[in-house]
Design an enzyme around this catalytic site. Structure first.
Site, PDB file in Angstrom:
ATOM      1  N   TYR A 118       0.861  -1.195   0.000  1.00 46.04           N
ATOM      2  CA  TYR A 118       0.000   0.000   0.000  1.00 46.04           C
ATOM      3  C   TYR A 118       0.891   1.237   0.000  1.00 46.04           C
ATOM      4  O   TYR A 118       1.813   1.349   0.821  1.00 46.04           O
ATOM      5  CB  TYR A 118      -0.932   0.008   1.230  1.00 46.04           C
ATOM      6  CG  TYR A 118      -1.925  -1.137   1.144  1.00 46.04           C
ATOM      7  CD1 TYR A 118      -3.114  -1.001   0.425  1.00 46.04           C
ATOM      8  CD2 TYR A 118      -1.631  -2.381   1.695  1.00 46.04           C
ATOM      9  CE1 TYR A 118      -3.990  -2.071   0.273  1.00 46.04           C
ATOM     10  CE2 TYR A 118      -2.506  -3.462   1.546  1.00 46.04           C
ATOM     11  CZ  TYR A 118      -3.676  -3.290   0.832  1.00 46.04           C
ATOM     12  OH  TYR A 118      -4.535  -4.353   0.664  1.00 46.04           O
ATOM     13  N   GLU A 339       3.998   3.889 -10.967  1.00 42.74           N
ATOM     14  CA  GLU A 339       3.695   2.816 -10.006  1.00 42.74           C
ATOM     15  C   GLU A 339       2.216   2.478 -10.138  1.00 42.74           C
ATOM     16  O   GLU A 339       1.361   3.190  -9.599  1.00 42.74           O
ATOM     17  CB  GLU A 339       4.022   3.244  -8.586  1.00 42.74           C
ATOM     18  CG  GLU A 339       3.944   2.076  -7.625  1.00 42.74           C
ATOM     19  CD  GLU A 339       4.734   2.339  -6.352  1.00 42.74           C
ATOM     20  OE1 GLU A 339       5.938   2.007  -6.299  1.00 42.74           O
ATOM     21  OE2 GLU A 339       4.141   2.920  -5.440  1.00 42.74           O
TER      22      GLU A 339
HETATM   23  P1  FAD Z   1      -6.823 -10.364  -2.570  1.00 46.81           P
HETATM   24  O1  FAD Z   1      -7.348 -11.234  -1.493  1.00 46.81           O
HETATM   25  O2  FAD Z   1      -5.364 -10.420  -2.842  1.00 46.81           O
HETATM   26  O3  FAD Z   1      -7.637 -10.630  -3.899  1.00 46.81           O
HETATM   27  C1  FAD Z   1      -7.286  -9.966  -5.101  1.00 46.81           C
HETATM   28  C2  FAD Z   1      -8.517  -9.844  -5.980  1.00 46.81           C
HETATM   29  O4  FAD Z   1      -8.976 -11.126  -6.345  1.00 46.81           O
HETATM   30  C3  FAD Z   1      -9.693  -9.149  -5.283  1.00 46.81           C
HETATM   31  O5  FAD Z   1     -10.263  -8.216  -6.189  1.00 46.81           O
HETATM   32  C4  FAD Z   1     -10.650 -10.282  -4.976  1.00 46.81           C
HETATM   33  O6  FAD Z   1     -12.006  -9.839  -4.932  1.00 46.81           O
HETATM   34  C5  FAD Z   1     -10.385 -11.228  -6.117  1.00 46.81           C
HETATM   35  N1  FAD Z   1     -10.708 -12.638  -5.810  1.00 46.81           N
HETATM   36  C6  FAD Z   1     -10.618 -13.298  -4.655  1.00 46.81           C
HETATM   37  N2  FAD Z   1     -10.996 -14.591  -4.780  1.00 46.81           N
HETATM   38  C7  FAD Z   1     -11.328 -14.759  -6.081  1.00 46.81           C
HETATM   39  C8  FAD Z   1     -11.779 -15.852  -6.863  1.00 46.81           C
HETATM   40  N3  FAD Z   1     -11.965 -17.060  -6.329  1.00 46.81           N
HETATM   41  N4  FAD Z   1     -12.023 -15.639  -8.165  1.00 46.81           N
HETATM   42  C9  FAD Z   1     -11.816 -14.436  -8.739  1.00 46.81           C
HETATM   43  N5  FAD Z   1     -11.397 -13.354  -8.042  1.00 46.81           N
HETATM   44  C10 FAD Z   1     -11.150 -13.517  -6.746  1.00 46.81           C
HETATM   45  N6  FAD Z   1      -4.331  -0.723  -3.005  1.00 46.81           N
HETATM   46  C11 FAD Z   1      -4.993   0.258  -2.355  1.00 46.81           C
HETATM   47  O7  FAD Z   1      -6.180   0.120  -2.044  1.00 46.81           O
HETATM   48  N7  FAD Z   1      -4.343   1.423  -2.009  1.00 46.81           N
HETATM   49  C12 FAD Z   1      -3.031   1.647  -2.303  1.00 46.81           C
HETATM   50  O8  FAD Z   1      -2.478   2.715  -1.991  1.00 46.81           O
HETATM   51  C13 FAD Z   1      -2.324   0.599  -2.973  1.00 46.81           C
HETATM   52  N8  FAD Z   1      -1.022   0.764  -3.277  1.00 46.81           N
HETATM   53  C14 FAD Z   1      -0.355  -0.232  -3.935  1.00 46.81           C
HETATM   54  C15 FAD Z   1       1.000  -0.032  -4.257  1.00 46.81           C
HETATM   55  C16 FAD Z   1       1.695  -1.020  -4.936  1.00 46.81           C
HETATM   56  C17 FAD Z   1       3.151  -0.766  -5.285  1.00 46.81           C
HETATM   57  C18 FAD Z   1       1.029  -2.226  -5.309  1.00 46.81           C
HETATM   58  C19 FAD Z   1       1.770  -3.300  -6.058  1.00 46.81           C
HETATM   59  C20 FAD Z   1      -0.289  -2.425  -4.981  1.00 46.81           C
HETATM   60  C21 FAD Z   1      -1.009  -1.442  -4.293  1.00 46.81           C
HETATM   61  N9  FAD Z   1      -2.349  -1.614  -3.938  1.00 46.81           N
HETATM   62  C22 FAD Z   1      -3.024  -0.603  -3.297  1.00 46.81           C
HETATM   63  C23 FAD Z   1      -3.074  -2.902  -4.193  1.00 46.81           C
HETATM   64  C24 FAD Z   1      -2.949  -3.808  -2.955  1.00 46.81           C
HETATM   65  O9  FAD Z   1      -1.603  -4.234  -2.785  1.00 46.81           O
HETATM   66  C25 FAD Z   1      -3.800  -5.078  -3.038  1.00 46.81           C
HETATM   67  O10 FAD Z   1      -3.476  -5.753  -4.234  1.00 46.81           O
HETATM   68  C26 FAD Z   1      -5.300  -4.830  -3.002  1.00 46.81           C
HETATM   69  O11 FAD Z   1      -5.667  -4.190  -1.798  1.00 46.81           O
HETATM   70  C27 FAD Z   1      -6.048  -6.189  -3.060  1.00 46.81           C
HETATM   71  O12 FAD Z   1      -5.599  -7.003  -2.025  1.00 46.81           O
HETATM   72  P2  FAD Z   1      -6.604  -7.897  -1.182  1.00 46.81           P
HETATM   73  O13 FAD Z   1      -5.807  -8.713  -0.233  1.00 46.81           O
HETATM   74  O14 FAD Z   1      -7.707  -7.094  -0.606  1.00 46.81           O
HETATM   75  O15 FAD Z   1      -7.230  -8.833  -2.283  1.00 46.81           O
END
Ligand code: FAD
Ligand code: A2P
Length: 341
Positions: A118, A339
C-alpha cells in the site's frame, strides 16, 4: 532516532475568515501558516530507509483510526487508515508499506498470507506531525459474480477488507518501507511535478502535497509547480478534496488540480471522462513543462497506462515528435515515474 513534534498545529482551511467592519476578509497570515515540524533525522539521510522490516520479521503496528474517505454516492468504499509505528518504521514520501493480513496462505497451507503493498498517503511526519504514524488509502476489493452481478463476500479481497474493517487498537503486521520509483525529487525546490492518479493512486501525492504546502520543513521550501490530475468515478469519490482545494486557494501559483469524473463527465467524443482525456486537453502545456524538465508521475490502476501512452503518442505525433524517443529521454533524465497495480 530523533522524534519530531509539531510545535504549532496551525494549518487552517481557507474558510478561516475574520469578519471586519467592511465585511468578510481572509486572514492572510493564518490561512498561509504551515505546521512547523521538528525535523526528523530522516531529513539529513542521503538515502531513504528500505525494507527495515521483512516478511520473516514483520513489525507489529497499531491501528489509530479507520475512516471512510468517500461520500455516500461513491461506488465502492475507500478508507483512510492511520497506523502507529511508534517512529520505528520511518519512510520517505512516495514509499509503500507491506501489510500481512492475518490467517493462512490459501496457496501455501501452514504459511502466513502474502504481503500486500500500500502506498503511504502521509508525509514522513504522519498526520499527527510527530513522525510516529503513517496513513494508507485503501479501497476495499470486492468481488461481483460476473453471471449474477451480485457481490460474493467469500471472494472479497483479504487484506483491503481486513484493513478497512480494523478498529483503533488492533495490531497489524507490517513490512517495509519499500520503493524508490515514486520518491519526490527534492534537489530543485522550484521543479514542476505533474501527478496523474486514478483512485487510491492519489496516495503518494497526498504525501507530496502535504510536504509542499502543509508542513513547514526547514530544508524543503517548495516554490515550484505541483499539478494534480485525479480520476475517480464521481464527486462523492473524490479523495482528500478539502485538503487539495485549500492548497488551490492558498497557493494558486504553485498548485493546479484537474479532476476526471468518469461517471459524471463526458470526454469530447461522448465517452467516459478519464485522466488521459484531461492530459490531452492540456497536452501543449504538459509537453512544454516536460521539455523544461518537469517530473511526471502515474499511480493507480494499471489499466490506465495503455490509454495514457496512446494519448501521449498521439499528441507527440501531432507535434511532429517521436514519442518513443521522447519517452526514452524522459526515462533517462529520471523524469518519468510509474507505479501502477
Ligand atoms: P486479494 O485477497 O489479494 O484478492 C485480489 C482480488 O482477487 C480481489 O479483487 C478479490 O475480490 C479477487 N478474488 C478473490 N478470490 C477470487 C476468486 N476465487 N475468483 C476471482 N477473483 C477472486 N491498493 C490500495 O487500495 N491502495 C493503495 O495505496 C495501494 N497501493 C499499492 C501499491 C503497490 C506498489 C502495489 C503493487 C499495490 C497497491 N495496492 C493498493 C493494491 C494492494 O496491494 C492489493 O493488491 C489490493 O488491496 C487487493 O488485495 P486484497 O488482499 O484485498 O485482495
Ligand atoms: P470507471 O470505473 O467509471 O470506468 P477505481 O475507483 O476503480 O480505482 O477507479 C478510479 C477511476 O479510474 C474511475 O473513475 C475509473 O472509471 C477510472 N478508470 C477505469 N479504467 C480506466 C482506464 N483504463 N483508464 C483511465 N481511467 C480508468
Amino acid at each position: 532516532m530523533a522524534t519530531a513534534a509539531a510545535s504549532q498545529v496551525a494549518f487552517s482551511a481557507p474558510s478561516d475568515r475574520a469578519v471586519s467592519g467592511s465585511g468578510i476578509q481572509v486572514r492572510q497570515q493564518s490561512s498561509k501558516s504551515k505546521v512547523s515540524v521538528a525535523p526528523l533525522d530522516l531529513e539529513s539521510a542521503k538515502e531513504p530507509p528500505l525494507n527495515t522490516y521483512k516478511p520473516k520479521g514483520p513489525y507489529t503496528a497499531t491501528i489509530v483510526s479507520v475512516e471512510r474517505a468517500v461520500g455516500p454516492n461513491a461506488p465502492g468504499e475507500t478508507c483512510h487508515v492511520v497506523i502507529d509505528h511508534g517512529g520505528n518504521v520511518p519512510y520517505w514520501e512516495g514509499q509503500s508499506y507491506g501489510i500481512i493480513p492475518p490467517g493462512e496462505n490459501p496457496k501455501k497451507p501452514g504459511n502466513p498470507q502474502n504481503v500486500r503493498l500500500y502506498s503511504i498517503a502521509s508525509t514522513r511526519y504522519g498526520d499527527s506531525f510527530d513522525g510516529k504514524t503513517a496513513s494508507l488509502c485503501v479501497r476495499r476489493a470486492v468481488y461481483y459474480d460476473p453471471e449474477t452481478g451480485k457481490e460474493d463476500p467469500s471472494k472479497n479481497g483479504v487484506c483491503s477488507n481486513f484493513l478497512c474493517n480494523s478498529k483503533p487498537g488492533d495490531k497489524i503486521q507490517m513490512t517495509g518501507p519499500s520503493g524508490k520509483i515514486m520518491l519526490l525529487p527534492e534537489t530543485d525546490p522550484n521543479a514542476t511535478h505533474i501527478m496523474i492518479a486514478t483512485g487510491t493512486g492519489v496516495a503518494p501525492y497526498r504525501g507530496y502535497l502535504r510536504r509542499m504546502f502543509m508542513e513547514d520543513v526547514p530544508n524543503f521550501r517548495f516554490g515550484g509547480l505541483a499539478w494534480l490530475f485525479l480520476g475517480v468515478a464521481n464527486s462523492d469519490s473524490l479523495l482528500y478534496d478539502e485538503e487539495f482545494t485549500s492548497y488551490l486557494k492558498q497557493y494558486p501559483d504553485n498548485f493546479r488540480f484537474d479532476k476526471a469524473l468518469s461517471r459524471e463527465q463526458k470526454n469530447k467524443s461522448g465517452s467516459k471522462m478519464y485522466v488521459q482525456d484531461k492530459i490531452e486537453e492540456y497536452s501543449d502545456e504538459i509537453f512544454k513543462l516536460l521539455d523544461g524538465g518537469a517530473h511526471i508521475y502515474f499511480c493507480g490502476l494499471k489499466g490506465m497506462m495503455p490509454g495514457i501512452q496512446d494519448t501521449l503518442k498521439k499528441v507527440a505525433e501531432q507535434r511532429g515528435e517521436s514519442w518513443d524517443q521522447k519517452l526514452s529521454q524522459l526515462k533517462k533524465n529520471k523524469q518519468w515515474h510509474v507505479e501502477v497495480y
